[in-house]
Write an enzyme that holds these catalytic residues in place. Structure first.
Site, mmCIF file in Angstrom:
data_model
loop_
_atom_site.group_PDB
_atom_site.id
_atom_site.type_symbol
_atom_site.label_atom_id
_atom_site.label_comp_id
_atom_site.label_asym_id
_atom_site.label_seq_id
_atom_site.Cartn_x
_atom_site.Cartn_y
_atom_site.Cartn_z
ATOM 1 C CB THR A 12 -0.922 0.118 1.244
ATOM 2 O OG1 THR A 12 -1.841 -1.218 1.003
ATOM 3 C CG2 THR A 12 -2.017 1.076 1.363
ATOM 4 C CB SER A 54 2.024 -8.052 1.292
ATOM 5 O OG SER A 54 0.832 -7.725 2.003
ATOM 6 C CB THR A 83 0.017 -3.949 6.355
ATOM 7 O OG1 THR A 83 -1.125 -3.845 5.558
ATOM 8 C CG2 THR A 83 0.783 -2.589 6.481
ATOM 9 C CG ASP A 84 -3.298 -7.630 4.052
ATOM 10 O OD1 ASP A 84 -3.975 -7.390 4.932
ATOM 11 O OD2 ASP A 84 -3.768 -6.880 2.882
#
Length: 163
Positions: A12, A54, A83-84
């Site tokens: 992101t 990710s 972040t995932d």
């Protein structure tokens, strides 16, 4: 710290919004521009490895990130990552010795007003300079041990986990 190696994987933090499609795409890494605008007092180089969300990072991609970091001569490494699956990648990097590796990202694209990207990068830069060798995640104003953190997707934040 005289030199920081930055490895980028997408996520992101580097997303660009396309109005005509109402869609996001991963753009060029933003961290070099951000650090340049901030006038940081250390040298850095940006090594773009991937441009992926990710959720699409594979075990082979993680191995590529690991080998790229292991090949770097400098001790201080910052990784920008979606972040995932940041926690999974951090755990894959945990066996690298002799380096301080900090992963960070953003919950909103760096190009967006009010993004957490600059704050997270600042936290990561401070962390990579002050922590002992090992692998860490900086998100939501905290430094996390990758074995004891998870992303709470419902709350859109990182939190402590049982491990």
């Amino acid at each position: 710290m005289q030199h920081l190696t930055i490895v980028t994987t997408g996520g992101t933090i580097d997303k660009i919004y396309f109005d005509d499609k109402s869609d996001y795409k991963i753009g060029a890494p933003q961290i070099g521009e951000i650090l340049g605008q901030l006038g940081v007092a250390f040298q850095f180089d940006v090594i773009p490895i991937l441009r992926k969300d990710s959720l699409h990072i594979t075990d082979e991609d993680r191995a590529l990130v690991r080998s790229a970091i292991e090949a770097q001569p400098h001790r201080h490494v910052l990784v920008t990552h979606g972040t995932d699956t940041m926690v999974e990648t951090a755990r894959e990097l945990a066996h690298i010795k002799g380096k301080v590796i900090v992963l960070t990202g953003a919950l909103n694209p760096a190009r967006f007003q009010g993004s957490d990207a600059v704050f997270n990068i600042g936290c990561a830069v401070a962390a990579v300079q002050t922590l002992p060798d090992g692998v860490y995640i900086t998100m939501n104003g905290r430094v996390w041990d990758p074995s004891k953190v998870r992303k709470n997707r419902e709350a859109n934040r990182f939190e402590e986990s049982a491990g």
